[in-house]
Motif scaffolding. Structure first.
Motif, PDB file in Angstrom:
ATOM      1  N   ALA A   7      20.443  28.703 -26.770  1.00  0.00           N
ATOM      2  CA  ALA A   7      19.681  29.928 -27.013  1.00  0.00           C
ATOM      3  C   ALA A   7      20.600  31.039 -27.492  1.00  0.00           C
ATOM      4  O   ALA A   7      21.728  31.185 -27.004  1.00  0.00           O
ATOM      5  CB  ALA A   7      18.958  30.370 -25.741  1.00  0.00           C
TER       6      ALA A   7
ATOM      7  N   THR B 184      16.666  35.697 -27.847  1.00  0.00           N
ATOM      8  CA  THR B 184      16.358  35.138 -26.539  1.00  0.00           C
ATOM      9  C   THR B 184      17.355  35.629 -25.492  1.00  0.00           C
ATOM     10  O   THR B 184      16.993  35.861 -24.338  1.00  0.00           O
ATOM     11  CB  THR B 184      16.368  33.606 -26.606  1.00  0.00           C
TER      12      THR B 184
ATOM     13  N   HIS C  85       7.698  37.200 -21.367  1.00  0.00           N
ATOM     14  CA  HIS C  85       7.651  36.184 -22.416  1.00  0.00           C
ATOM     15  C   HIS C  85       7.172  36.753 -23.752  1.00  0.00           C
ATOM     16  O   HIS C  85       6.343  37.661 -23.811  1.00  0.00           O
ATOM     17  CB  HIS C  85       6.748  35.023 -21.988  1.00  0.00           C
ATOM     18  N   SER C  86       7.691  36.165 -24.820  1.00  0.00           N
ATOM     19  CA  SER C  86       7.369  36.610 -26.178  1.00  0.00           C
ATOM     20  C   SER C  86       5.873  36.581 -26.463  1.00  0.00           C
ATOM     21  O   SER C  86       5.378  37.383 -27.260  1.00  0.00           O
ATOM     22  CB  SER C  86       8.106  35.726 -27.194  1.00  0.00           C
TER      23      SER C  86
END
Length: 415
Positions: A377, A381, A155-156
């Motif tokens: 998205a 992403t 995850h970012s």
């Protein structure tokens, strides 16, 4: 006379990301395909600011617990007793709900210790530097220090911390989709006697389930630690809703593993938590994790709702909601012919992938026209030049909701 030239600014990851990103997200906002303004929400129906109603597959509340009467009643009671907020560090004053929540989570996680944060992102920010520095008693590091190995699709909220983590030890990236990538990163990272700290997701927010047991087996020979962001997996597996990663490990927290969980998705409330094995680890977090020392607790009404949700995890209600969710997932897979990303997996996320951004736009627009809201998205992403339409499934979706969405996908060029 020649003017002196200003030296070019060194490239950084922010510049790189911006330069490689198309205007797809701006276009999605402009065309009303995302960023929906909602004025009310009941079940899976929402009312939009123009007065129209829509069916949503956007919310990550996979079990629908945010509407449960027990959570609503708990939040209302907290408002009456405290007001909206107790604005103080938890080390100065703590509402009684905080201790209750952490004890209930400890029961869910079979005696392991949970420490509540305001979000999963603040768990990462507070815990990872301490983990890499060897400050947590259950997670020692070698005298040479640690090296962080970050999975490419993690995850970012972890990716963005590379600059912070780089002050503790080197940071390397690997790709679980590439055979041998993890092993190569472990070999490189362990050179010089450093302890590897491997960072991965559990349930992918856009697709996939990470083989957490396989990753741990790869890390073990190097004496490393495994940190799992299981935000999208919490509440969805296990008799008490402990989540994907904990369940995959046999309803236990193995040595050298930290789990970061979310209370803002299937859990139905708000905030995050870190799962560690001992009270000694908890004491270090309370004293030195920056977001706990200098930040406030979860907002009181939601903290009380978290307590109510934890009790539902323990009394069997969450297990029943899990069954409804997986029935819906199986039904949606059947309706879409097994063509979607994650078809057949115990993940609440389904994705229709498209070879071009334009194809994804067309499908998102058709869904919106039919009154179905999804998450479109685009890069970064998903891969550059491609697009994805994500469906977040819920135990609250009715058969007709699934049929409506599936009907729009018929004949689309998914793949």
């Amino acid at each position: 006379m020649t003017e002196p030239q200003t030296p070019a600014r060194p490239a950084n990851w922010v510049d790189s990301r911006i330069s490689r990103t198309s205007d797809a997200l701006d276009r999605a906002f402009e065309e009303g395909l995302t960023g929906h303004v909602v004025t009310s929400h009941r079940g899976k129906r929402v009312r939009l600011e123009d007065g129209s109603e829509a069916l949503e597959f956007v919310s990550c509340s996979y079990l629908g617990l945010e509407e449960h009467p027990a959570l609503i009643s708990a939040a209302e009671e907290a408002l009456r007793h405290f007001g909206v907020h107790l604005s103080t560090s938890r080390n100065r004053m703590r509402p009684h709900y905080l201790g209750e929540l952490e004890e209930l989570l400890s029961t869910v996680y079979r005696g392991n210790r949970a420490v509540a944060f305001t979000s999963v992102g603040t768990v990462h920010l507070g815990l990872l530097p301490l983990l890499g520095a060897g400050a947590l008693p259950s997670y020692p590091v070698a005298p040479a220090g640690s090296v962080f190995l970050l999975e490419k699709t993690a995850h970012s909220s972890m990716q963005v911390l590379r600059g912070v983590l780089g002050q503790i030890g080197p940071t390397l990236r690997f790709d679980l989709g590439t055979p041998g990538s993890l092993e190569a990163a472990l070999r490189e990272g362990a050179q010089g006697g450093r302890t590897p700290v491997v960072l991965i997701d559990g349930v992918g927010s856009m697709g996939g389930l990470v083989d957490v047991t396989g990753v741990l087996a790869a890390v073990a020979p190097y004496g490393g630690h495994l940190y799992i962001d299981d935000a999208h997996g919490i509440s969805l597996a296990g008799r008490h809703g402990a989540g994907y990663a904990f369940d995959a490990f046999g309803d236990r927290l193995p040595p050298h593993v930290v789990i970061a969980g979310s209370m803002s998705k299937a859990f139905g409330g708000s905030g995050g938590f870190a799962l560690v094995p001992t009270e000694a680890d908890v004491r270090v977090l309370r004293k030195f994790a920056n977001p706990l020392v200098f930040g406030h607790s979860v907002m009181l009404p939601l903290l009380a709702a978290n307590v109510a949700s934890a009790r539902l995890h323990l009394d069997g209600e969450v297990a029943a909601l899990q069954e409804r969710l997986w029935r819906n997932a199986d039904a949606f897979d059947a309706l879409t012919g097994g063509r979607l990303i994650n078809a057949g997996l115990r993940s609440p996320v389904r994705g229709a992938g498209f070879a071009t951004e334009e194809a994804a736009f067309r499908t998102a627009a058709e869904l919106k026209e039919a009154g179905v809201l999804i998450l479109p998205a685009f890069f970064p992403t998903v891969a550059k030049g491609t697009g994805l339409v994500r469906f977040a499934l819920s135990s609250l979706h009715e058969p007709e909701h699934l049929e409506t969405a599936a009907k729009i996908l018929e004949g689309t060029a998914i793949g």
